[in-house]
Design an enzyme around this catalytic site. Structure first.
Site, PDB file in Angstrom:
ATOM      1  N   LEU A  91     -41.517 -40.551   2.438  1.00 59.02           N
ATOM      2  CA  LEU A  91     -40.174 -39.799   2.674  1.00 59.02           C
ATOM      3  C   LEU A  91     -39.669 -39.834   3.704  1.00 59.02           C
ATOM      4  O   LEU A  91     -40.104 -39.853   4.909  1.00 59.02           O
ATOM      5  CB  LEU A  91     -40.305 -38.344   2.303  1.00 59.02           C
ATOM      6  CG  LEU A  91     -40.426 -37.955   0.713  1.00 59.02           C
ATOM      7  CD1 LEU A  91     -40.583 -36.099   0.718  1.00 59.02           C
ATOM      8  CD2 LEU A  91     -39.130 -38.037   0.170  1.00 59.02           C
ATOM      9  N   ASP A  92     -38.279 -40.138   3.954  1.00 59.81           N
ATOM     10  CA  ASP A  92     -37.751 -40.217   5.398  1.00 59.81           C
ATOM     11  C   ASP A  92     -37.576 -38.908   5.905  1.00 59.81           C
ATOM     12  O   ASP A  92     -37.886 -37.795   5.339  1.00 59.81           O
ATOM     13  CB  ASP A  92     -36.094 -40.484   5.112  1.00 59.81           C
ATOM     14  CG  ASP A  92     -35.691 -42.136   4.541  1.00 59.81           C
ATOM     15  OD1 ASP A  92     -36.824 -42.953   4.776  1.00 59.81           O
ATOM     16  OD2 ASP A  92     -34.849 -42.268   3.999  1.00 59.81           O
ATOM     17  N   PRO A  93     -37.783 -38.998   7.407  1.00 61.95           N
ATOM     18  CA  PRO A  93     -37.925 -37.910   8.033  1.00 61.95           C
ATOM     19  C   PRO A  93     -37.125 -36.832   7.798  1.00 61.95           C
ATOM     20  O   PRO A  93     -37.435 -35.244   7.774  1.00 61.95           O
ATOM     21  CB  PRO A  93     -37.940 -38.206   9.631  1.00 61.95           C
ATOM     22  CG  PRO A  93     -38.352 -39.774   9.657  1.00 61.95           C
ATOM     23  CD  PRO A  93     -37.631 -40.253   8.031  1.00 61.95           C
ATOM     24  N   GLU A  94     -35.769 -37.089   7.435  1.00 59.05           N
ATOM     25  CA  GLU A  94     -34.892 -35.941   7.247  1.00 59.05           C
ATOM     26  C   GLU A  94     -34.883 -35.418   5.706  1.00 59.05           C
ATOM     27  O   GLU A  94     -34.012 -34.492   5.625  1.00 59.05           O
ATOM     28  CB  GLU A  94     -33.368 -36.447   7.780  1.00 59.05           C
ATOM     29  CG  GLU A  94     -33.080 -37.037   8.961  1.00 59.05           C
ATOM     30  CD  GLU A  94     -33.429 -35.727  10.062  1.00 59.05           C
ATOM     31  OE1 GLU A  94     -33.116 -34.722   9.768  1.00 59.05           O
ATOM     32  OE2 GLU A  94     -34.017 -36.098  10.934  1.00 59.05           O
ATOM     33  N   VAL A  95     -35.571 -35.880   4.904  1.00 57.66           N
ATOM     34  CA  VAL A  95     -35.828 -35.470   3.478  1.00 57.66           C
ATOM     35  C   VAL A  95     -36.869 -34.402   3.503  1.00 57.66           C
ATOM     36  O   VAL A  95     -37.928 -34.872   3.910  1.00 57.66           O
ATOM     37  CB  VAL A  95     -36.108 -37.023   2.627  1.00 57.66           C
ATOM     38  CG1 VAL A  95     -36.110 -36.543   1.331  1.00 57.66           C
ATOM     39  CG2 VAL A  95     -34.993 -37.918   2.871  1.00 57.66           C
TER      40      VAL A  95
END
Length: 305
Positions: free
Chosen positions: A40-44
């Site tokens: 999961l991308d950090p901002e997700v």
């Protein structure tokens, strides 16, 4: 701290990487064998299943679809295809009805090809694309086939150019790419404003837990672990009830199949996995039917001899 094999479903916070979560779980459960089921991308934010112990061997047999709720901002294009990147172009967005917008969304349903964002973990000549991008290297990514199983328009904020969607897709799908491409077909620009994963690999947010809650539980943390066999409910089960059969299995030998099983089992295709259990319903591993459908060949064996 003692631990059990199985899955922890983490409710990931914004700003934390998937690898950060894995490192924290390793420390909390005092075990090295820990792995996540997909970055999961950090901002997700949202659902991040993490495998513990022998469960790491079963990740490939989990359901591969994932479901997200995302917000797309029209009128802006960035170098990362999300709102956190550097703006490279801005453009007005069309004033269209929800019905017309949904017609455009239809182009993204089913099997489609998409070019991943350049700031992504896709490999390019043996190196992650994001590393090349951060060095400002010029490179191209090839389109990849992905499957969009469901794509629902939840809200269209025409004044601010924000589209809210719910999307169920195959592993490897980039929602950032959908945001970018949707902006393009609307004769505008688009980037991902916000994203939450609400389910992944058969787990949903109702079964998820914050890492902070695991920290508070201390020695009771293993109670949050979901047994591996529970994560494999979607796979047909074959039971070995004789000690001789179990011994054969644990030594890696094929098992002659009970013909009655073939009439009851949904998975007649030898390419479909079967989970193998003993008479106590304890998981023994994963097997596949042979071409003649007469034997089960071991593929993954727990407690092999």
């Amino acid at each position: 701290m003692e631990t059990n094999d199985g899955f922890l479903v983490i409710n990931k916070d914004k700003g934390c990487t998937s690898h950060d979560c894995v490192k924290q779980i390793r420390k909390l459960l005092n075990t090295k064998k820990v792995g996540h089921t997909g970055t999961l991308d950090p901002e997700v934010i949202g659902t991040l299943p993490i495998a513990i112990g022998s469960a790491t061997r079963f990740i490939q047999y989990l359901p591969q679809s994932k479901t997200y709720i995302g917000k797309i901002k029209l009128g802006i294009r960035t170098n990362t295809d999300d709102i956190h990147g550097e703006i490279i172009n801005q453009k007005s967005w069309p004033k269209i009805s929800e019905e017309k917008l949904d017609q455009y969304l239809k182009r993204f349903r089913g099997i489609i090809k998409q070019v991943p964002p350049k700031v992504s973990s896709v490999h390019v000549n043996g190196e992650r694309a994001y590393k090349k991008s951060f060095r400002n290297e010029i490179f191209e990514l090839a389109p990849r086939e992905v499957k969009i199983k469901e794509l629902t328009l939840m809200k269209w904020d025409q004044i601010n150019g924000i589209i809210t969607i719910k999307i169920k897709c195959s592993s490897g799908t980039y929602i950032r790419a959908i945001a970018r491409d949707l902006g393009g077909i609307l004769n505008s620009e688009g980037c991902l404003l916000q994203l939450k994963r609400i389910s992944a690999c058969g787990f949903d947010e109702q079964s998820s837990i914050k890492i902070s809650d695991i920290e508070k539980a201390k020695k009771n943390a293993p109670k949050f672990i979901i047994p591996t066999i529970s994560a494999l409910d979607h796979i047909s089960t074959y039971s070995l009830n004789k000690d001789e059969e179990i011994n054969y299995w644990q030594t890696g030998r094929a098992i002659k199949i009970d013909i009655n099983f073939l009439y009851e089992c949904k998975a007649f295709d030898y390419k479909q996995p079967l989970k193998v259990v003993d008479s106590r319903k304890m998981l023994l591993g994963i097997g596949f039917l042979d071409d003649d459908h007469t034997k089960i060949n071991p593929k993954l064996v727990l407690n092999a001899k």
